[in-house]
Design a protein around this motif. Structure first.
Motif, PDB file in Angstrom:
ATOM      1  N   ALA A  68       2.835  87.061  12.454  1.00 17.92           N
ATOM      2  CA  ALA A  68       3.575  88.207  11.924  1.00 17.92           C
ATOM      3  C   ALA A  68       5.062  87.896  11.845  1.00 17.92           C
ATOM      4  O   ALA A  68       5.749  88.346  10.916  1.00 17.92           O
ATOM      5  N   LYS A  69       5.565  87.116  12.822  1.00 22.65           N
ATOM      6  CA  LYS A  69       6.981  86.759  12.849  1.00 22.65           C
ATOM      7  C   LYS A  69       7.105  85.241  13.000  1.00 22.65           C
ATOM      8  O   LYS A  69       7.305  84.729  14.113  1.00 22.65           O
ATOM      9  N   PRO A  70       6.965  84.508  11.910  1.00 27.11           N
ATOM     10  CA  PRO A  70       7.003  83.043  12.013  1.00 27.11           C
ATOM     11  C   PRO A  70       8.378  82.543  12.419  1.00 27.11           C
ATOM     12  O   PRO A  70       9.406  83.085  12.003  1.00 27.11           O
ATOM     13  N   ASN A  71       8.392  81.513  13.264  1.00 32.97           N
ATOM     14  CA  ASN A  71       9.667  80.934  13.687  1.00 32.97           C
ATOM     15  C   ASN A  71       9.900  79.546  13.099  1.00 32.97           C
ATOM     16  O   ASN A  71      10.844  78.859  13.480  1.00 32.97           O
ATOM     17  N   ILE A  95      -7.365  79.698  20.204  1.00 33.59           N
ATOM     18  CA  ILE A  95      -6.090  79.064  20.552  1.00 33.59           C
ATOM     19  C   ILE A  95      -5.054  79.328  19.459  1.00 33.59           C
ATOM     20  O   ILE A  95      -3.879  79.591  19.748  1.00 33.59           O
ATOM     21  N   ALA A  96      -5.488  79.299  18.198  1.00 34.37           N
ATOM     22  CA  ALA A  96      -4.563  79.565  17.096  1.00 34.37           C
ATOM     23  C   ALA A  96      -3.982  80.973  17.190  1.00 34.37           C
ATOM     24  O   ALA A  96      -2.784  81.180  16.952  1.00 34.37           O
ATOM     25  N   ARG A  97      -4.820  81.927  17.550  1.00 37.26           N
ATOM     26  CA  ARG A  97      -4.306  83.303  17.668  1.00 37.26           C
ATOM     27  C   ARG A  97      -3.264  83.403  18.772  1.00 37.26           C
ATOM     28  O   ARG A  97      -2.264  84.120  18.634  1.00 37.26           O
ATOM     29  N   ARG A  98      -3.482  82.686  19.872  1.00 28.11           N
ATOM     30  CA  ARG A  98      -2.520  82.735  20.979  1.00 28.11           C
ATOM     31  C   ARG A  98      -1.185  82.132  20.552  1.00 28.11           C
ATOM     32  O   ARG A  98      -0.117  82.691  20.857  1.00 28.11           O
ATOM     33  N   LEU A  99      -1.215  81.001  19.854  1.00 27.80           N
ATOM     34  CA  LEU A  99       0.037  80.381  19.424  1.00 27.80           C
ATOM     35  C   LEU A  99       0.692  81.175  18.296  1.00 27.80           C
ATOM     36  O   LEU A  99       1.924  81.240  18.210  1.00 27.80           O
ATOM     37  N   ALA A 100      -0.104  81.800  17.436  1.00 24.41           N
ATOM     38  CA  ALA A 100       0.469  82.638  16.380  1.00 24.41           C
ATOM     39  C   ALA A 100       1.223  83.820  16.981  1.00 24.41           C
ATOM     40  O   ALA A 100       2.243  84.260  16.432  1.00 24.41           O
ATOM     41  N   ASP A 101       0.747  84.323  18.114  1.00 27.40           N
ATOM     42  CA  ASP A 101       1.479  85.398  18.798  1.00 27.40           C
ATOM     43  C   ASP A 101       2.876  84.944  19.206  1.00 27.40           C
ATOM     44  O   ASP A 101       3.775  85.772  19.370  1.00 27.40           O
ATOM     45  N   ALA A 102       3.063  83.631  19.395  1.00 26.74           N
ATOM     46  CA  ALA A 102       4.372  83.074  19.755  1.00 26.74           C
ATOM     47  C   ALA A 102       5.169  82.658  18.517  1.00 26.74           C
ATOM     48  O   ALA A 102       6.218  82.018  18.651  1.00 26.74           O
ATOM     49  N   GLY A 103       4.679  83.006  17.332  1.00 22.65           N
ATOM     50  CA  GLY A 103       5.422  82.728  16.100  1.00 22.65           C
ATOM     51  C   GLY A 103       5.075  81.419  15.428  1.00 22.65           C
ATOM     52  O   GLY A 103       5.730  81.036  14.445  1.00 22.65           O
TER      53      GLY A 103
END
Length: 307
Positions: A68-71, A95-103
């Motif tokens: 949602a908020k890419p870094n 695992i992808a969902r967890r890392l996507a939560d971190a941007g």
């Protein structure tokens, strides 16, 4: 291309992303006369949760998880499966969902398997990993200097092979994307297969990759800890000491090689956890801390700086 749809599990699962990227514009390198047709199997009946895997992979691809908020950071994720299958959910999508939560924009790799009729079968997973990271960099929208490779079990062997063999010439360039470098900037290995020689080899992965009687030369070539150089990217390692499938000596051997080459490395060895815990099966155990430990390590290395 096979659909990821399967018989519904007992509990609701997040919807799969709809965005996928095929790795090769035509037939993959060394393709047999008749391409395998990907099959998806769900082990929900025995696992108790959605637990899919792919076999007969004729069209390797990446499934894209956009945060949602890419870094600006990206991760190529290589799930395990002993080189006879590629796990989809517990070592890929979760695992992808967890890392996507971190941007982090995540690309879950469905790589080809050696025993499915390809020429140069032992190099097929590395061909796909090299091509995948080049496509990630060529596609835009991410910082090409902040690309992580993360691999689990046999996927850890794929990731470590990419980290140490990114400069190997394993396929002929097919388009402009292949001018991109294949070296990951960082790597994360979760209970990885590393040593292809006894006594610490995972026997199933060894035979699937190299056949029943590999030569000592082949064992050395395809054991990433024996290929580490100063150019190997900084690495984060996680393993459980009670892993009965892939002995913890695999991670320890890779760590020793990194230290000898003066490559920055951090390792977390947990007393219990077994093999294949991913995120879901680590719940309630000390090894459940690994995603947060990884995110903290990535932050210290500047992986999350603003795009």
């Amino acid at each position: 291309m096979a659909s990821l749809a399967a018989a519904g599990p007992a509990v609701a699962e997040p919807a799969d992303p709809t965005e996928t990227l095929e790795l090769w514009p035509g037939r993959p390198p060394g393709a047999p006369a008749v391409l395998p047709v990907t099959k998806i199997t769900d082990r929900v009946a025995t696992s108790g949760f959605q637990d899919r895997y792919a076999t007969d992979i004729g069209e390797p691809l990446m499934t894209v998880f956009r945060p949602a908020k890419p870094n600006g950071a990206a991760a190529l994720i290589a799930p395990g499966g002993g080189y006879i299958r590629v796990v989809i959910d517990k070592e890929g999508f979760e695992i992808a969902r967890r890392l996507a939560d971190a941007g982090v924009t995540c690309f879950v790799l469905r790589y080809r398997l050696p025993k499915e009729g390809w020429a140069n079968p032992s190099d097929v997973p590395l061909q796909d990993a090299q091509r995948a990271i080049r496509l990630i960099r060529a596609g835009g929208g991410i910082d090409p200097k902040r690309v992580l490779v993360l691999g689990c079990s046999a996927g850890g062997h794929v990731a470590a092979s990419l980290a140490t063999g990114h400069a190997r010439h394993v396929y002929a360039p097919v388009d402009a994307a292949d001018r991109q470098p294949a070296r990951p900037d960082l790597s994360m290995l979760l209970y990885p297969v590393i040593d292809i020689a006894p006594p610490f080899a995972h026997a199933g992965s060894r035979e699937a990759l190299l056949g029943p009687s590999p030569t000592p030369q082949a064992e050395a070539k395809y054991s990433p800890h024996r290929q580490v150089t100063a150019d190997t990217p900084p690495t984060f390692l996680v393993h459980a000491a009670d892993d009965a499938s892939v002995p913890v000596e695999n991670a320890l051997g890779y760590l020793a090689a990194l230290r000898a080459a003066k490559v920055p490395a951090e390792a977390h060895l947990f007393e219990e956890g077994g093999h294949g815990f991913g995120i879901r099966l680590a719940e309630g155990k000390p090894c459940a801390a690994w995603p947060d430990l990884l995110v903290a390590w990535l932050a210290r290395r500047g992986f999350f700086r603003a795009a």
